[in-house]
Motif scaffolding. Structure first.
Motif, PDB file in Angstrom:
ATOM      1  N   TYR A  93       8.291   6.368   0.999  1.00 29.00           N
ATOM      2  CA  TYR A  93       7.977   6.689  -0.396  1.00 29.00           C
ATOM      3  C   TYR A  93       6.482   6.820  -0.641  1.00 29.00           C
ATOM      4  N   VAL A  94       5.674   6.231   0.208  1.00 31.16           N
ATOM      5  CA  VAL A  94       4.221   6.436   0.123  1.00 31.16           C
ATOM      6  C   VAL A  94       3.814   7.669   0.930  1.00 31.16           C
ATOM      7  N   GLY A  95       4.464   7.871   2.057  1.00 27.75           N
ATOM      8  CA  GLY A  95       4.041   8.901   2.999  1.00 27.75           C
ATOM      9  C   GLY A  95       4.365  10.319   2.616  1.00 27.75           C
ATOM     10  N   THR A  96       5.341  10.538   1.723  1.00 24.93           N
ATOM     11  CA  THR A  96       5.676  11.923   1.361  1.00 24.93           C
ATOM     12  C   THR A  96       4.600  12.590   0.532  1.00 24.93           C
ATOM     13  N   GLY A  97       3.744  11.778  -0.117  1.00 28.02           N
ATOM     14  CA  GLY A  97       2.710  12.358  -0.989  1.00 28.02           C
ATOM     15  C   GLY A  97       3.258  12.815  -2.324  1.00 28.02           C
ATOM     16  N   SER A  98       4.505  12.501  -2.597  1.00 31.40           N
ATOM     17  CA  SER A  98       5.152  12.908  -3.842  1.00 31.40           C
ATOM     18  C   SER A  98       4.822  11.932  -4.958  1.00 31.40           C
ATOM     19  N   GLY A  99       4.380  12.471  -6.084  1.00 35.17           N
ATOM     20  CA  GLY A  99       4.114  11.626  -7.236  1.00 35.17           C
ATOM     21  C   GLY A  99       5.377  10.960  -7.754  1.00 35.17           C
ATOM     22  N   GLU A 100       6.487  11.693  -7.689  1.00 34.81           N
ATOM     23  CA  GLU A 100       7.766  11.141  -8.138  1.00 34.81           C
ATOM     24  C   GLU A 100       8.177   9.965  -7.267  1.00 34.81           C
ATOM     25  N   HIS A 101       7.985  10.096  -5.946  1.00 37.53           N
ATOM     26  CA  HIS A 101       8.325   9.001  -5.044  1.00 37.53           C
ATOM     27  C   HIS A 101       7.422   7.787  -5.267  1.00 37.53           C
ATOM     28  N   ALA A 102       6.134   8.038  -5.441  1.00 38.86           N
ATOM     29  CA  ALA A 102       5.201   6.936  -5.682  1.00 38.86           C
ATOM     30  C   ALA A 102       5.545   6.215  -6.983  1.00 38.86           C
TER      31      ALA A 102
ATOM     32  N   GLN B  17       3.380  -6.893   0.456  1.00 37.92           N
ATOM     33  CA  GLN B  17       2.781  -7.068   1.775  1.00 37.92           C
ATOM     34  C   GLN B  17       2.672  -5.735   2.519  1.00 37.92           C
ATOM     35  N   GLU B  18       3.735  -4.934   2.451  1.00 33.81           N
ATOM     36  CA  GLU B  18       3.708  -3.642   3.143  1.00 33.81           C
ATOM     37  C   GLU B  18       2.683  -2.702   2.523  1.00 33.81           C
ATOM     38  N   LEU B  19       2.577  -2.694   1.203  1.00 34.99           N
ATOM     39  CA  LEU B  19       1.596  -1.835   0.545  1.00 34.99           C
ATOM     40  C   LEU B  19       0.168  -2.253   0.894  1.00 34.99           C
ATOM     41  N   GLN B  20      -0.064  -3.550   0.999  1.00 35.53           N
ATOM     42  CA  GLN B  20      -1.397  -4.036   1.353  1.00 35.53           C
ATOM     43  C   GLN B  20      -1.799  -3.616   2.762  1.00 35.53           C
ATOM     44  N   GLN B  21      -0.828  -3.492   3.646  1.00 39.31           N
ATOM     45  CA  GLN B  21      -1.123  -3.118   5.031  1.00 39.31           C
ATOM     46  C   GLN B  21      -1.204  -1.607   5.225  1.00 39.31           C
ATOM     47  N   HIS B  22      -0.810  -0.870   4.217  1.00 34.78           N
ATOM     48  CA  HIS B  22      -0.747   0.586   4.322  1.00 34.78           C
ATOM     49  C   HIS B  22      -2.062   1.191   3.846  1.00 34.78           C
ATOM     50  N   ALA B  23      -2.707   1.964   4.711  1.00 34.76           N
ATOM     51  CA  ALA B  23      -3.978   2.590   4.340  1.00 34.76           C
ATOM     52  C   ALA B  23      -3.727   3.750   3.385  1.00 34.76           C
ATOM     53  N   GLY B  24      -4.741   4.057   2.576  1.00 35.22           N
ATOM     54  CA  GLY B  24      -4.652   5.243   1.718  1.00 35.22           C
ATOM     55  C   GLY B  24      -4.545   4.900   0.249  1.00 35.22           C
ATOM     56  N   LEU B  25      -4.945   5.874  -0.573  1.00 36.91           N
ATOM     57  CA  LEU B  25      -4.975   5.671  -2.019  1.00 36.91           C
ATOM     58  C   LEU B  25      -3.588   5.562  -2.633  1.00 36.91           C
ATOM     59  N   VAL B  26      -2.609   6.258  -2.052  1.00 33.63           N
ATOM     60  CA  VAL B  26      -1.271   6.215  -2.642  1.00 33.63           C
ATOM     61  C   VAL B  26      -0.751   4.773  -2.654  1.00 33.63           C
ATOM     62  N   ALA B  27      -0.846   4.105  -1.512  1.00 25.97           N
ATOM     63  CA  ALA B  27      -0.383   2.720  -1.438  1.00 25.97           C
ATOM     64  C   ALA B  27      -1.181   1.833  -2.385  1.00 25.97           C
TER      65      ALA B  27
ATOM     66  N   GLU C 144       1.349  11.983 -11.642  1.00 26.39           N
ATOM     67  CA  GLU C 144       0.736  13.314 -11.643  1.00 26.39           C
ATOM     68  C   GLU C 144      -0.070  13.584 -10.385  1.00 26.39           C
ATOM     69  N   ASN C 145      -0.743  12.565  -9.866  1.00 23.19           N
ATOM     70  CA  ASN C 145      -1.553  12.761  -8.652  1.00 23.19           C
ATOM     71  C   ASN C 145      -1.672  11.437  -7.907  1.00 23.19           C
ATOM     72  N   PRO C 146      -0.694  11.114  -7.068  1.00 19.85           N
ATOM     73  CA  PRO C 146      -0.658   9.798  -6.444  1.00 19.85           C
ATOM     74  C   PRO C 146      -1.794   9.516  -5.475  1.00 19.85           C
ATOM     75  N   SER C 147      -2.424  10.575  -4.948  1.00 19.14           N
ATOM     76  CA  SER C 147      -3.485  10.362  -3.951  1.00 19.14           C
ATOM     77  C   SER C 147      -4.882  10.368  -4.567  1.00 19.14           C
ATOM     78  N   GLN C 148      -4.944  10.407  -5.884  1.00 15.47           N
ATOM     79  CA  GLN C 148      -6.258  10.341  -6.568  1.00 15.47           C
ATOM     80  C   GLN C 148      -6.410   8.956  -7.161  1.00 15.47           C
ATOM     81  N   ALA C 149      -7.632   8.417  -7.056  1.00 14.64           N
ATOM     82  CA  ALA C 149      -7.883   7.083  -7.545  1.00 14.64           C
ATOM     83  C   ALA C 149      -7.563   6.980  -9.040  1.00 14.64           C
ATOM     84  N   ILE C 150      -6.827   5.958  -9.422  1.00 14.84           N
ATOM     85  CA  ILE C 150      -6.476   5.755 -10.835  1.00 14.84           C
ATOM     86  C   ILE C 150      -7.724   5.353 -11.589  1.00 14.84           C
ATOM     87  N   GLN C 151      -7.922   5.976 -12.742  1.00 14.83           N
ATOM     88  CA  GLN C 151      -9.075   5.678 -13.590  1.00 14.83           C
ATOM     89  C   GLN C 151      -8.786   4.443 -14.408  1.00 14.83           C
TER      90      GLN C 151
END
Length: 298
Positions: A216-225, A243-253, A290-297
């Motif tokens: 659900y993090v890896g698809t890059g889908s906003g709906e999945h996130a 715990q899994e989200l903390q270990q997962h690199a990237g902005l989506v996680a 709307e954009n899961p890989s962009q940093a939340i403001q």
């Protein structure tokens, strides 16, 4: 019942040898795609003790076919199992002769459907395979290989996996089988995935939650996130996800973790006058969707 080894020439006429170069190449290619083992190979090993069937099938010539035939007929299997193996080979040899053979030896319908289903799996004819393998009278072992074949090689494989498990209720008693089924469910529904996770062995749960998060993090889908951020879980489940989200690199996680840390009330329930925390959750959740890989403001 007709004996399996009554007459080789009656079953496989010397005048007919349909295993052309293209046919042999196709069977060999299918075996390679299936990690080196056709379902036929597993069946021959388990019911006739022929562990080296790859050396005989597909046959290079009449002698190879004859050698395999007598390996089957001289095995300690019961006659019904011998008929099943020969019926499979005959389907590659000549479909009309195969159907005649099934009638002549009175092959039970359930066994015929089983072999037809196995043949279809080996050929990647998945619609036909499902028609036969989900019949109430059919029971097939090799659950892991069935799920893996459907998931990795069939178009809409996840739907086929769910159809097969729903219709046949196989016992998913290994972690690998559970992983394969979860991988299919993740592609269909996060709710179905969670319901399944709640039924598995506690010893497998952490590893399976990792699969859920990675999908659900890896698809890059906003709906999945958004679905992952808005998922209602028990405290133990929430901790595994965290715990899994903390270990997962990237902005989506990171973003999912941030949103899950706030109020989990759905966006549509946020009304004027509610708490600032709920309002912030709605704003953050909308950004995530709307954009899961962009940093939340913040």
């Amino acid at each position: 019942m007709v004996e399996a080894d009554e007459s080789y020439d009656d079953i496989f006429p010397q005048s007919l040898f349909p295993f052309s170069r293209d046919r042999v190449s196709f069977i060999t290619s299918q075996r390679n795609k299936l990690d080196g083992y056709l379902f036929l190979d597993l069946l021959a090993t388990d019911i006739a003790g022929i562990s080296d069937v790859q050396d005989f099938y597909p046959p290079a010539d009449q002698q190879s076919l004859k050698d395999l035939y007598f390996r089957i007929s001289n095995s300690n299997s019961d006659i019904l199992k011998k008929h099943c193996l020969l019926y499979y080979i005959l389907q590659d040899y000549n479909a009309d002769r195969a159907n005649d053979y099934a009638k002549n030896v009175l092959l039970p319908d359930s066994h015929k459907r089983l072999i037809d289903g196995i043949i279809s799996l080996d050929r990647f004819e998945f619609k036909t395979a499902m028609t036969n393998l989900t019949h109430p009278g059919v029971r097939l072992q090799y659950t892991e290989k069935v799920l893996s074949t459907l998931l990795n090689h069939a178009e809409n494989g996840a739907l086929y996996v769910r159809m097969y498990v729903t219709a046949t209720s196989p016992v998913l008693d290994t972690e690998h089988a559970a992983r394969l089924y979860l991988q299919a469910l993740c592609q269909i529904s996060i709710a179905s995935s969670i319901l399944f996770l709640r039924t598995v062995s506690p010893y497998w749960r952490a590893g399976l939650f990792k699969i859920l998060v990675e999908y659900y993090v890896g698809t890059g889908s906003g709906e999945h996130a958004y679905e992952l951020a808005n998922l209602a879980l028990s405290e133990d489940e929430d901790e595994l996800i965290r715990q899994e989200l903390q270990q997962h690199a990237g902005l989506v996680a990171h973003n999912v973790l941030l949103v899950r840390g706030l109020h989990k009330r759905p966006e549509s329930n946020v009304k004027p006058g509610t708490s600032e925390k709920s309002t912030r959750w709605a704003v953050f959740a909308r950004q995530l969707k709307e954009n899961p890989s962009q940093a939340i403001q913040l």
